[in-house]
Write a protein that holds these residues in place. Structure first.
Motif, PDB file in Angstrom:
ATOM      1  N   GLN A 414     -10.200 -42.244  56.672  1.00 46.00           N
ATOM      2  CA  GLN A 414      -9.410 -43.279  55.999  1.00 46.00           C
ATOM      3  C   GLN A 414      -8.027 -42.743  55.630  1.00 46.00           C
ATOM      4  OE1 GLN A 414     -11.392 -45.103  52.597  1.00 46.00           O
ATOM      5  NE2 GLN A 414     -13.369 -44.855  53.577  1.00 46.00           N
ATOM      6  N   THR A 415      -8.008 -41.506  55.133  1.00 46.88           N
ATOM      7  CA  THR A 415      -6.741 -40.901  54.718  1.00 46.88           C
ATOM      8  C   THR A 415      -5.808 -40.708  55.914  1.00 46.88           C
ATOM      9  OG1 THR A 415      -7.847 -39.756  52.893  1.00 46.88           O
ATOM     10  CG2 THR A 415      -5.684 -38.937  53.540  1.00 46.88           C
ATOM     11  N   LYS A 416      -6.353 -40.169  56.998  1.00 49.65           N
ATOM     12  CA  LYS A 416      -5.535 -39.975  58.198  1.00 49.65           C
ATOM     13  C   LYS A 416      -5.002 -41.309  58.720  1.00 49.65           C
ATOM     14  CE  LYS A 416      -7.621 -35.650  59.792  1.00 49.65           C
ATOM     15  NZ  LYS A 416      -8.494 -34.996  60.779  1.00 49.65           N
ATOM     16  N   LYS A 417      -5.853 -42.322  58.663  1.00 57.42           N
ATOM     17  CA  LYS A 417      -5.438 -43.647  59.136  1.00 57.42           C
ATOM     18  C   LYS A 417      -4.296 -44.186  58.268  1.00 57.42           C
ATOM     19  CE  LYS A 417      -7.300 -48.233  60.255  1.00 57.42           C
ATOM     20  NZ  LYS A 417      -8.499 -49.107  60.248  1.00 57.42           N
ATOM     21  N   GLU A 418      -4.422 -44.024  56.939  1.00 63.48           N
ATOM     22  CA  GLU A 418      -3.356 -44.480  56.037  1.00 63.48           C
ATOM     23  C   GLU A 418      -2.068 -43.698  56.283  1.00 63.48           C
ATOM     24  OE1 GLU A 418      -3.914 -44.790  51.867  1.00 63.48           O
ATOM     25  OE2 GLU A 418      -5.155 -46.568  52.027  1.00 63.48           O
ATOM     26  N   ASN A 419      -2.201 -42.387  56.502  1.00 63.75           N
ATOM     27  CA  ASN A 419      -1.020 -41.562  56.771  1.00 63.75           C
ATOM     28  C   ASN A 419      -0.253 -42.079  57.983  1.00 63.75           C
ATOM     29  OD1 ASN A 419      -1.600 -39.885  54.630  1.00 63.75           O
ATOM     30  ND2 ASN A 419      -2.283 -38.165  55.869  1.00 63.75           N
ATOM     31  N   GLU A 420      -1.001 -42.475  59.002  1.00 70.13           N
ATOM     32  CA  GLU A 420      -0.375 -42.886  60.263  1.00 70.13           C
ATOM     33  C   GLU A 420       0.134 -44.323  60.228  1.00 70.13           C
ATOM     34  OE1 GLU A 420      -3.569 -42.135  62.922  1.00 70.13           O
ATOM     35  OE2 GLU A 420      -3.450 -39.945  62.703  1.00 70.13           O
ATOM     36  N   SER A 421      -0.551 -45.187  59.454  1.00 75.52           N
ATOM     37  CA  SER A 421      -0.225 -46.615  59.502  1.00 75.52           C
ATOM     38  C   SER A 421       0.661 -47.082  58.347  1.00 75.52           C
ATOM     39  CB  SER A 421      -1.522 -47.444  59.490  1.00 75.52           C
ATOM     40  OG  SER A 421      -2.233 -47.235  58.270  1.00 75.52           O
ATOM     41  N   ALA A 422       0.941 -46.218  57.391  1.00 68.95           N
ATOM     42  CA  ALA A 422       1.710 -46.619  56.209  1.00 68.95           C
ATOM     43  C   ALA A 422       3.108 -47.099  56.586  1.00 68.95           C
ATOM     44  CB  ALA A 422       1.811 -45.450  55.234  1.00 68.95           C
ATOM     45  N   THR A 423       3.629 -48.024  55.799  1.00 65.42           N
ATOM     46  CA  THR A 423       5.023 -48.429  55.946  1.00 65.42           C
ATOM     47  C   THR A 423       5.910 -47.222  55.672  1.00 65.42           C
ATOM     48  OG1 THR A 423       4.500 -50.665  55.187  1.00 65.42           O
ATOM     49  CG2 THR A 423       6.816 -49.977  55.070  1.00 65.42           C
ATOM     50  N   LYS A 424       6.852 -46.954  56.556  1.00 67.20           N
ATOM     51  CA  LYS A 424       7.714 -45.781  56.419  1.00 67.20           C
ATOM     52  C   LYS A 424       9.036 -46.168  55.743  1.00 67.20           C
ATOM     53  CE  LYS A 424       4.936 -42.981  58.746  1.00 67.20           C
ATOM     54  NZ  LYS A 424       3.845 -43.884  59.125  1.00 67.20           N
ATOM     55  N   SER A 425       9.504 -45.300  54.894  1.00 65.29           N
ATOM     56  CA  SER A 425      10.764 -45.515  54.193  1.00 65.29           C
ATOM     57  C   SER A 425      11.933 -45.608  55.175  1.00 65.29           C
ATOM     58  CB  SER A 425      11.020 -44.361  53.221  1.00 65.29           C
ATOM     59  OG  SER A 425      12.369 -44.329  52.810  1.00 65.29           O
ATOM     60  N   PRO A 426      12.898 -46.489  54.895  1.00 64.85           N
ATOM     61  CA  PRO A 426      14.113 -46.528  55.743  1.00 64.85           C
ATOM     62  C   PRO A 426      14.935 -45.247  55.609  1.00 64.85           C
ATOM     63  CG  PRO A 426      14.357 -47.957  53.812  1.00 64.85           C
ATOM     64  CD  PRO A 426      12.924 -47.517  53.845  1.00 64.85           C
ATOM     65  N   LEU A 427      14.642 -44.438  54.586  1.00 65.53           N
ATOM     66  CA  LEU A 427      15.371 -43.176  54.385  1.00 65.53           C
ATOM     67  C   LEU A 427      14.480 -41.963  54.660  1.00 65.53           C
ATOM     68  CD1 LEU A 427      17.342 -44.038  51.112  1.00 65.53           C
ATOM     69  CD2 LEU A 427      18.240 -43.933  53.445  1.00 65.53           C
ATOM     70  N   MET A 428      13.432 -42.145  55.468  1.00 60.06           N
ATOM     71  CA  MET A 428      12.533 -41.032  55.779  1.00 60.06           C
ATOM     72  C   MET A 428      13.310 -39.867  56.384  1.00 60.06           C
ATOM     73  SD  MET A 428       9.458 -39.738  55.827  1.00 60.06           S
ATOM     74  CE  MET A 428       8.133 -40.953  55.811  1.00 60.06           C
ATOM     75  N   GLY A 429      13.194 -38.711  55.764  1.00 61.89           N
ATOM     76  CA  GLY A 429      13.875 -37.513  56.230  1.00 61.89           C
ATOM     77  C   GLY A 429      15.166 -37.203  55.482  1.00 61.89           C
TER      78      GLY A 429
END
Length: 496
Positions: A414-429
């Motif tokens: 479940q955790t890995k799935k959430e890590n991969e599918s989460a909405t990503k920040s427009p300022l990621m990085g």
């Protein structure tokens, strides 16, 4: 018949020779590993990290850890645990005094990663990783490493865990059941108020309806308010991520303060909130009915139960999973720039992330004393064993952890799935280099320490105190910080 017997005999001899060769190869490999360890001179490493409370039986665990590290990398490790509440001050003192240490936990919310890197506290780790921890790079996704980089260089190793946040309430189940809480009605943080009223009327004075401490809860509510923080006071609205703003001048902040003030005057918030340094002092008693958190991770209810005096809790999220640079760099290990054994320190961090025996020893202690195995990968914690840190996310890669009894077996997936599918920040990085405005950052911190605890906990009236706070932030130079951040965001966008 004789020819058949000779063929059979020849086959047996060949099989034996193959087995002997394989065994010899394994022995040679084992001998080579042993020789490699013997070639390393013995060293002692010092590791600083925070926990909710200092475990009574830390010495036994240190001994067990050292049996593993002595065999694997010919090093012993001194475990220096501090409380979360004291960690920032303790580490600042250690660094300022030049006290010896090798590895230290660091984050973006306690002993700040970016701030301390800008002061030169940490070694650059890229070459050390390549030379001494090649398996480490493969143990985490690329976006995790990207989030950890400062100007393309790595200065701390993320403890890979849930790298998302999901905001919402942690509620003791006994109260939710007793007062028949309908969690489907809770969409915003304000929606919990009728339940707090029931707790106040039915459980006071022993139980705190809504636990708060001197840091307040607004910084845990950014996502649900449509905001993202980049420093503790400057961030962006998610609908307009190119334009940094003072988060403490937003309508969302004023609304939060009004609600907190209302709750405080009604007795829903603990009276000592503005001076409460370590909220775990109350949580561990089991007397906190409702808390607000921004990392409602899969399976976290089991850890939260242990933290809440053994009382079952339920999670009530009000947002979906969200990933940003800030959600990745919440728990990391750094190496001191003054470490006399940086290679061995990196080998140790590598083991914390790739060696299950070491990781589970530091996370759960000694089998038979601090926990017992229920099955191959499930453990039952001995509450009276003297070692139950309940914080495996502080130590290393949590995907190597045993499951605690009662935890959903699918929690890792479940955790890995959430890590991969989460909405990503427009300022990621993106990371803000505060070097050009360090004086302003220091001034802002002084103003925040003076005014934020009273306001964020509802202890003082925002109608008479918020304007004073905001004016002092301007005098401290917040506009200069905002302008500098805007320049850096624009420059960063050009590199994308």
């Amino acid at each position: 018949m004789k020819k058949q017997w000779l063929k059979l005999f020849a086959g047996v001899i060949s099989f034996v020779l193959v087995l002997t060769a394989c065994g010899g190869a394994k022995e040679e490999q084992k001998a080579a590993e042993g020789n490699q360890n013997e070639e390393l001179p013995p060293v002692e490493l010092v590791w600083n990290f925070p926990l909710s409370a200092i475990p009574q039986d830390l010495a036994t665990v240190q001994e067990a850890v050292n049996k593993i590290t002595k065999e694997k990398i010919n090093a012993t490790v001194k475990l220096q645990a501090h409380t979360f509440a004291d960690y920032n001050q303790k580490m600042n003192t250690i660094v300022a005094s030049g006290e010896k240490y090798d590895v230290a936990w660091v984050a973006n919310w306690n002993w700040d990663y970016l701030q301390n890197q800008s002061k030169g506290a940490f070694l650059e780790l890229d070459d050390l990783i390549q030379q001494n921890a090649p398996d480490l790079l493969k143990s985490m996704p690329d976006f995790v490493w990207d989030a950890a980089k400062i100007q393309s260089k790595i200065y701390a190793i993320p403890n890979y865990q849930t790298v998302t946040k999901k905001e919402g309430f942690v509620i003791q189940k006994r109260f939710a059941d007793k007062y028949k809480l309908d969690v489907s009605t809770i969409k915003k943080f304000e929606d919990i108020e009728p339940f707090l009223k029931q707790i106040k009327e039915g459980e006071a004075p022993d139980v705190v309806p809504f636990l708060n401490d001197k840091t307040g809860r607004f910084s845990l509510m950014y996502q649900s308010q449509g905001l993202e923080a980049i420093t503790n006071v400057v961030g962006v609205e998610l609908q307009n991520p190119d334009k940094p703003i003072n988060l403490l001048e937003t309508q969302q902040y004023k609304h939060y303060l009004d609600v907190m003030r209302d709750w405080y005057t009604k007795g829903y918030i603990n009276e000592n909130a503005a001076t409460l340094k370590n909220k775990n002092d109350i949580i561990k008693t089991g007397n906190a009915a409702v808390q607000f958190h921004n990392v409602l991770k899969p399976g976290g209810e089991v850890e939260a139960k242990a933290a809440n005096g053994g009382n079952d809790v339920i999670y009530v999220p009000i947002t979906d999973a969200y990933a940003s640079t800030g959600t990745v760099i919440t728990t990391m290990q750094s190496i001191s720039k003054n470490s006399k054994n940086p290679e061995r320190a990196m080998m140790f961090i590598n083991l914390l992330n790739t060696d299950k025996e070491l990781y589970n020893t530091i996370s759960y202690g000694v089998e038979g004393k601090h926990y017992k195995k229920v099955s191959d990968n499930v453990v039952q914690i001995n509450k009276d064993g003297g070692y139950a840190p309940n914080a495996n996310w502080v130590f290393g890669n949590t995907f190597n952890a045993y499951l605690v009894e009662g935890m959903d077996p699918s929690v890792m997936e479940q955790t890995k799935k959430e890590n991969e599918s989460a909405t990503k920040s427009p300022l990621m990085g993106f990371k803000f280099d505060n070097t050009p405005v360090m004086a302003e950052i220091a001034n802002l911190a002084t103003v925040i320490d003076e005014h934020l605890p009273g306001l964020d906990t509802g202890t003082v009236d925002p109608n008479t105190n918020l304007k004073v706070f905001q004016d002092k932030l301007k005098l401290a130079g917040i506009d200069k910080v905002i302008d500098e951040m805007a320049k850096q965001i624009e420059a960063w966008k050009q590199t994308k």
